[in-house]
Design a protein around this motif. Structure first.
Motif, short mmCIF file in Angstrom:
data_model
loop_
_atom_site.label_atom_id
_atom_site.label_comp_id
_atom_site.label_asym_id
_atom_site.label_seq_id
_atom_site.Cartn_x
_atom_site.Cartn_y
_atom_site.Cartn_z
N SER A 1 -31.01 35.05 15.26
CA SER A 1 -30.99 36.19 16.18
C SER A 1 -31.93 35.98 17.36
O SER A 1 -31.58 36.25 18.51
CB SER A 1 -31.35 37.47 15.43
OG SER A 1 -30.39 37.75 14.45
N VAL B 1 -30.86 35.66 21.48
CA VAL B 1 -31.41 36.51 22.54
C VAL B 1 -32.13 35.65 23.58
O VAL B 1 -32.03 35.91 24.78
CB VAL B 1 -32.33 37.60 21.95
CG1 VAL B 1 -33.05 38.36 23.05
CG2 VAL B 1 -31.50 38.56 21.10
N GLU C 1 -29.71 40.08 26.88
CA GLU C 1 -29.13 41.29 26.29
C GLU C 1 -27.77 41.02 25.64
O GLU C 1 -27.43 41.64 24.64
CB GLU C 1 -28.99 42.40 27.34
CG GLU C 1 -30.29 43.09 27.68
CD GLU C 1 -30.89 43.83 26.49
OE1 GLU C 1 -30.19 44.63 25.83
OE2 GLU C 1 -32.08 43.61 26.22
N LYS D 1 -27.86 40.17 21.89
CA LYS D 1 -28.20 41.16 20.85
C LYS D 1 -26.92 41.54 20.12
O LYS D 1 -25.89 41.78 20.75
CB LYS D 1 -28.87 42.37 21.46
CG LYS D 1 -30.26 42.03 21.97
CD LYS D 1 -31.01 43.26 22.42
CE LYS D 1 -32.42 42.86 22.86
NZ LYS D 1 -33.17 44.01 23.34
N HIS D 2 -26.99 41.62 18.82
CA HIS D 2 -25.79 41.72 18.00
C HIS D 2 -26.04 42.55 16.75
O HIS D 2 -27.18 42.76 16.34
CB HIS D 2 -25.34 40.32 17.58
CG HIS D 2 -26.48 39.53 16.98
ND1 HIS D 2 -27.34 38.79 17.76
CD2 HIS D 2 -26.93 39.41 15.71
CE1 HIS D 2 -28.26 38.23 16.98
NE2 HIS D 2 -28.04 38.59 15.72
#
Length: 160
Positions: A115, A119, A124, A127-128
């Motif tokens: 993660s 990023v 932006e 982001k998940h």
């Protein structure tokens, strides 16, 4: 070179060659503007950089690093499928499996490696949504397996 590959270069990262399937499946499949990856892991030149269970043979930090390398393999698979990474609109979902000892409960911190790198690369758009799960084993004793769901830009659909 596109914006994303320039960002990768600025981060000192290099995408490996796209891995080939290890069975009767494809590495990526698209449905409309959604791209699904198969699971990938921390292979470098055909060999996992780590093997073993996080919390037993491996530390949380090694698992974190394995997750980062896995993202590079996933991006390599996507690039081979769509041509260039700038065609990614956003990362929608990450599913991370962590080969864990029975008393290890920090799977989210391991998958943070994936993660955090997404990023760093996509800002932006990286982001998940995410799931980070522990499992008692993974193929060839790899420490992590990660898959992603990615939204493509509408202009990318012409390339599929």
């Amino acid at each position: 070179m596109g914006v994303i590959e320039t960002r990768l270069e600025a981060l000192g990262l290099v995408l490996p060659p796209g891995p080939t399937p290890m069975g009767n499946y494809v590495t990526c499949a698209t449905v409309g503007e959604i791209l699904y990856t198969s699971g990938a892991s921390c292979f470098v030149d055909g060999t996992p950089i780590f093997t073993g269970r996080v919390g037993a043979e491996l530390t949380k930090e090694q698992g974190y690093e394995a997750s980062r390398v896995t993202v590079l393999n996933l991006l390599s698979m996507i690039k081979a499928h769509i041509g260039e990474l700038d065609r990614i609109e956003r990362i929608v979902k990450v599913l991370g499996l962590v080969n864990s000892s029975l008393d290890f409960f920090e799977q989210p911190q391991v998958i943070n490696g994936a993660s955090d790198l997404l990023v760093e690369i996509f800002g932006e758009a990286g982001k998940h949504a995410r799931s980070a799960l522990g499992t008692s084993s993974l193929p060839v004793n790899i420490p992590v397996e990660i898959e992603m769901i990615v939204q493509l830009k509408k202009s990318a659909l012409e390339c599929n």
